[in-house]
Design an enzyme around this catalytic site. Structure first.
Site, PDB file in Angstrom:
ATOM      1  N   ASP A 193     -32.745 -15.414 -42.026  1.00 34.25           N
ATOM      2  CA  ASP A 193     -31.923 -14.929 -43.135  1.00 34.25           C
ATOM      3  C   ASP A 193     -31.925 -15.864 -44.337  1.00 34.25           C
ATOM      4  O   ASP A 193     -32.432 -16.992 -44.263  1.00 34.25           O
ATOM      5  CB  ASP A 193     -30.477 -14.689 -42.658  1.00 34.25           C
ATOM      6  N   ASN A 245     -17.766 -15.153 -35.492  1.00 30.79           N
ATOM      7  CA  ASN A 245     -17.437 -13.740 -35.257  1.00 30.79           C
ATOM      8  C   ASN A 245     -18.522 -13.032 -34.454  1.00 30.79           C
ATOM      9  O   ASN A 245     -18.541 -11.814 -34.365  1.00 30.79           O
ATOM     10  CB  ASN A 245     -17.217 -13.029 -36.602  1.00 30.79           C
ATOM     11  N   GLU A 247     -23.438  -9.243 -39.389  1.00 35.13           N
ATOM     12  CA  GLU A 247     -21.995  -9.364 -39.213  1.00 35.13           C
ATOM     13  C   GLU A 247     -21.464  -8.231 -38.332  1.00 35.13           C
ATOM     14  O   GLU A 247     -22.127  -7.203 -38.178  1.00 35.13           O
ATOM     15  CB  GLU A 247     -21.321  -9.294 -40.592  1.00 35.13           C
ATOM     16  N   HIS A 251     -21.790 -13.161 -35.146  1.00 37.94           N
ATOM     17  CA  HIS A 251     -22.998 -12.761 -35.884  1.00 37.94           C
ATOM     18  C   HIS A 251     -24.224 -13.527 -35.408  1.00 37.94           C
ATOM     19  O   HIS A 251     -24.140 -14.674 -34.996  1.00 37.94           O
ATOM     20  CB  HIS A 251     -22.802 -12.826 -37.411  1.00 37.94           C
TER      21      HIS A 251
HETATM   22  C1  GLP Z   1     -25.015 -19.243 -40.252  1.00 40.72           C
HETATM   23  C2  GLP Z   1     -26.316 -18.463 -39.970  1.00 40.72           C
HETATM   24  C3  GLP Z   1     -26.403 -18.092 -38.524  1.00 40.72           C
HETATM   25  C4  GLP Z   1     -25.788 -19.184 -37.678  1.00 40.72           C
HETATM   26  C5  GLP Z   1     -24.301 -19.206 -37.911  1.00 40.72           C
HETATM   27  C6  GLP Z   1     -23.553 -20.310 -37.199  1.00 40.72           C
HETATM   28  O1  GLP Z   1     -24.490 -19.024 -41.477  1.00 40.72           O
HETATM   29  N1  GLP Z   1     -26.580 -17.346 -40.801  1.00 40.72           N
HETATM   30  O2  GLP Z   1     -27.754 -17.826 -38.192  1.00 40.72           O
HETATM   31  O3  GLP Z   1     -26.026 -18.976 -36.326  1.00 40.72           O
HETATM   32  O4  GLP Z   1     -23.994 -19.102 -39.283  1.00 40.72           O
HETATM   33  O5  GLP Z   1     -23.597 -21.504 -37.899  1.00 40.72           O
HETATM   34  P1  GLP Z   1     -23.164 -22.895 -37.264  1.00 40.72           P
HETATM   35  O6  GLP Z   1     -24.216 -23.254 -36.300  1.00 40.72           O
HETATM   36  O7  GLP Z   1     -23.116 -23.842 -38.441  1.00 40.72           O
HETATM   37  O8  GLP Z   1     -21.832 -22.697 -36.634  1.00 40.72           O
END
Ligand code: GLP
Length: 253
Positions: A68, A137, A144, A139
Site C-alpha cells: 500500500d 482494527n 480497513e 486491517h
Molecule cells: C500500517 C500499514 C499496515 C500495517 C499496520 C500496522 O499503516 N498500512 O500494513 O500492518 O498499519 O502498523 P504497525 O506495525 O506500526 O502497528
C-alpha cells in the site's frame, strides 16, 4: 492453515520470520516477495539486511510488490511507504530498484493508478511470500473494516482508528493522509504463502479475534482463516497473550 509461532521477544519473532523468507530465497533466486510497512516488520527487515550482508541471501533476482501507499505523499516524503521501504530495506540490500513496486501516491488519476497496480501484481505471476502486519482494527495492507472484502487494488478512506494510530509518525494528526491505495484482500489471498509479524499487547485482542473469531470484513485479517496455503504468524509474548490464555493448544513453541 494458520500456524501461530511463539516468540518471547519481538527480535526472536523477527528472526524466525526472516528465516522463512531466507529459506525461500536460497531455493528460488527470482522469488516474488510482497512487502508490508508499519513498525511491526522493521526488525524482520533488519534481519534480512544482516543475512544479505553476510552473503547468506541475495536479492539480485528478487521482485517485490508492496501492499500500500498513502494518497498525496510523494515517494521521497519521509512518511511515504516508498521512503519507508528504501530506508528500512531496499537501500541496504542488493535489490534492483526497477524490481521494486509500490502504488504511486501522487498519481493524478487514482482510478488509472489502481488499474496499473492490478497489472503490476498480475504481471508478477504469483507472490511467493506475502508479508503482513495487522492494524489495531484488523486491517491488512490498508484494507480497513468494511461491509465487504475488496478484490483488487482499492482506493480506501482511512478510518479514525488508523489515522490516530499512524499520527505518531506525523507532526500533527491533521498531516496524516486520509486516503490510501492498497492491494485488495482478493490479491493477498492469491499469494502462495503468507507470513505475519505483530507485537505488543495492543494487538492481542484483534489477533485473537482474527484467528479464532468469525470470518468477517469487520475484521479484515479474519479472512486468513480461509487462506488455502500456509499462514505463518510470528508473535511476541505480549501480542500472544490472549491467544495463549484462550487457545494454548494452537500455539507452536
Ligand atoms: C500500517 C500499514 C499496515 C500495517 C499496520 C500496522 O499503516 N498500512 O500494513 O500492518 O498499519 O502498523 P504497525 O506495525 O506500526 O502497528
Amino acid at each position: 492453515m494458520i500456524r501461530i509461532y511463539y516468540s518471547k521477544t519481538q527480535k526472536e519473532a523477527a528472526e524466525k520470520c526472516a528465516n522463512v523468507i531466507a529459506e525461500l530465497l536460497k531455493k528460488k533466486k527470482d522469488a516474488v516477495l510482497g512487502f508490508a510497512t508499519g513498525s511491526s516488520p522493521v526488525m524482520m527487515y533488519r534481519e534480512l539486511i544482516n543475512k544479505c550482508e553476510a552473503g547468506e541471501i541475495s536479492f539480485e533476482g528478487v521482485k517485490t510488490v508492496n501492499l500500500d501507499e498513502y494518497v498525496g505523499l510523494s515517494a521521497d516524503h519521509d512518511q511515504s511507504f516508498s521512503y519507508f521501504m528504501h530506508d528500512n530495506l531496499f537501500n541496504h540490500i542488493n535489490i534492483k530498484e526497477e524490481n521494486t513496486n509500490l502504488p504511486d501516491g501522487l498519481a493524478t488519476d487514482l482510478e488509472a493508478e489502481r488499474r496499473r497496480y492490478d497489472g503490476v501484481i498480475e504481471s508478477m505471476g504469483g507472490i511467493d511470500i506475502q508479508v503482513l502486519g495487522i492494524g489495531h482494527n484488523g486491517h491488512i495492507g490498508f484494507n480497513e473494516p468494511a461491509d465487504s472484502f475488496s478484490k483488487g487494488t482499492a482506493l480506501v478512506d482511512l478510518t479514525k482508528s488508523t489515522i490516530d494510530a499512524n499520527s505518531r509518525f506525523f507532526e500533527s494528526p491533521d498531516d496524516v493522509p486520509r486516503r490510501a491505495l492498497t492491494m485488495g484482500i482478493g490479491q493477498i489471498m492469491q499469494a502462495k504463502k503468507i507470513v505475519m509479524v505483530a507485537n505488543g499487547t495492543a494487538k492481542a485482542a484483534i489477533l485473537e479475534d482474527a484467528f479464532f473469531g468469525e470470518v468477517s470484513p469487520k475484521n479484515p485479517a479474519s479472512i486468513l482463516q480461509f487462506f488455502k496455503g500456509e499462514v505463518d504468524v510470528f508473535l511476541d509474548e505480549e501480542a500472544l497473550s490472549l491467544i495463549m490464555e484462550r487457545h494454548p493448544e494452537a500455539v507452536i513453541k
